[in-house]
Scaffold this active site. Structure first.
Site, mmCIF file in Angstrom:
data_model
loop_
_atom_site.group_PDB
_atom_site.id
_atom_site.type_symbol
_atom_site.label_atom_id
_atom_site.label_comp_id
_atom_site.label_asym_id
_atom_site.label_seq_id
_atom_site.Cartn_x
_atom_site.Cartn_y
_atom_site.Cartn_z
ATOM 1 C CG ASP A 19 -2.071 0.972 1.086
ATOM 2 O OD1 ASP A 19 -2.359 1.401 -0.054
ATOM 3 O OD2 ASP A 19 -2.670 1.322 2.114
ATOM 4 C CG HIS A 36 0.218 1.783 -9.394
ATOM 5 N ND1 HIS A 36 -0.011 1.465 -8.074
ATOM 6 C CD2 HIS A 36 -0.905 2.427 -9.811
ATOM 7 C CE1 HIS A 36 -1.214 1.884 -7.719
ATOM 8 N NE2 HIS A 36 -1.771 2.478 -8.750
ATOM 9 C CG LEU A 130 10.317 -16.673 -3.611
ATOM 10 C CD1 LEU A 130 9.925 -16.827 -2.130
ATOM 11 C CD2 LEU A 130 10.878 -15.256 -3.842
ATOM 12 C CB SER A 195 -7.548 -4.166 2.598
ATOM 13 O OG SER A 195 -7.349 -2.969 3.285
#
Ligand code: FPP
Length: 240
Positions: A19, A36, A130, A195
């Site tokens: 966020d 972004h 990963l 959220s």
């Protein structure tokens, strides 16, 4: 693996609510999509840090089902950014042994975005170091609703009995069925809420909130979160 960490207790699965991109951009007099773009740099840094620390699963809240309600140009910018990142990042992800998986309902995405999803999932499928799960068109209530519908369908078909539904059965029917529950959930950007993110899976997750805006979040920020996690005592409802 784990070449740079000096922490004794590394979480297997870290999930992040990324966020603060919009605020970061506005503070610099830029448009929100610029935030972004800067946020993708943080994604790159955090993936590298997660590999170095020895984390096995990293889930990133990339686009929620609610995010469709943002201005169309911001939605388009995020989708375009995803497609561009797929092309730009794939070679490095393969080199690092990173597998990318998308979690969420793909029906809402354009053909182009779906093609890029297929491409990155296919190209990175062999990665074993990963697993990075991008939650896209994801929200927890949406996921739980889909799961309940699926279970109801199985009951109607006679494939499942209502009395056989357990917490494990529910977990095995979520979008997240292939991944363990997150040990640690990080939220950047200074808000203290989940959220609509991994509500079922977060039952025993440790939560870590930082005021750092996502584009400023880097490998040190990630390390600090892991240090905080290492200091937590997890009891899973039991006594020590
Ligand atoms: C939240 O910040 C961030 C998002 C909704 C988008 C996250 C997306 C990225 C970091 C880019 C994703 C791309 C790839 C390839 C993973 P916000 O816009 O809600 O920030 P604000 O709270 O300051 O408005």
């Amino acid at each position: 693996m784990a070449e740079q960490n000096n922490i004794t207790k590394i979480p297997t699965h870290v999930a992040i609510i990324m966020d603060g991109n919009g605020r970061w951009a506005k503070m610099r007099g830029k448009e929100r999509p610029e935030g972004h773009i800067a946020g993708v740099e943080s994604v790159r840094k955090v993936i590298k840090a997660a590999v170095a620390e020895g984390v096995r699963y990293l889930t990133l809240y990339t686009f929620s089902t609610e995010n469709w309600g943002r201005p169309q140009e911001e939605v388009d910018a995020i989708m375009e950014l995803f497609c561009r990142s797929v092309i730009a990042e794939t070679p490095e992800l393969i080199k690092e042994g990173v597998q990318i998986r998308i979690m969420g309902d793909r029906v809402a995405f354009s053909e182009k975005v779906n093609a890029y999803i297929d491409r990155i999932e296919g190209d990175t499928a062999a990665g074993e170091v990963l697993t990075v799960v991008l939650a896209m068109n994801y929200s927890s209530r949406y996921e739980l609703t889909a799961t309940m519908k699926a279970l109801a369908g199985k009951i109607a078909d006679g494939a499942l009995k209502a009395e056989d539904i357990t917490a494990e059965v529910i977990s095995e029917n979520l979008y997240s069925k292939d991944y363990p529950d997150p040990d640690l959930i990080i939220r950047s950007g200074g808000e203290y809420r989940l959220s609509n993110f991994l509500l079922w899976q977060a039952a025993y997750s440790e939560l870590y909130f930082t005021p750092t805006l996502w584009p400023d979040f880097d490998k040190e920020s990630f390390h600090e979160a892991l240090e905080a996690y290492a200091g937590r005592q997890r009891r899973f409802g039991l006594v020590k």
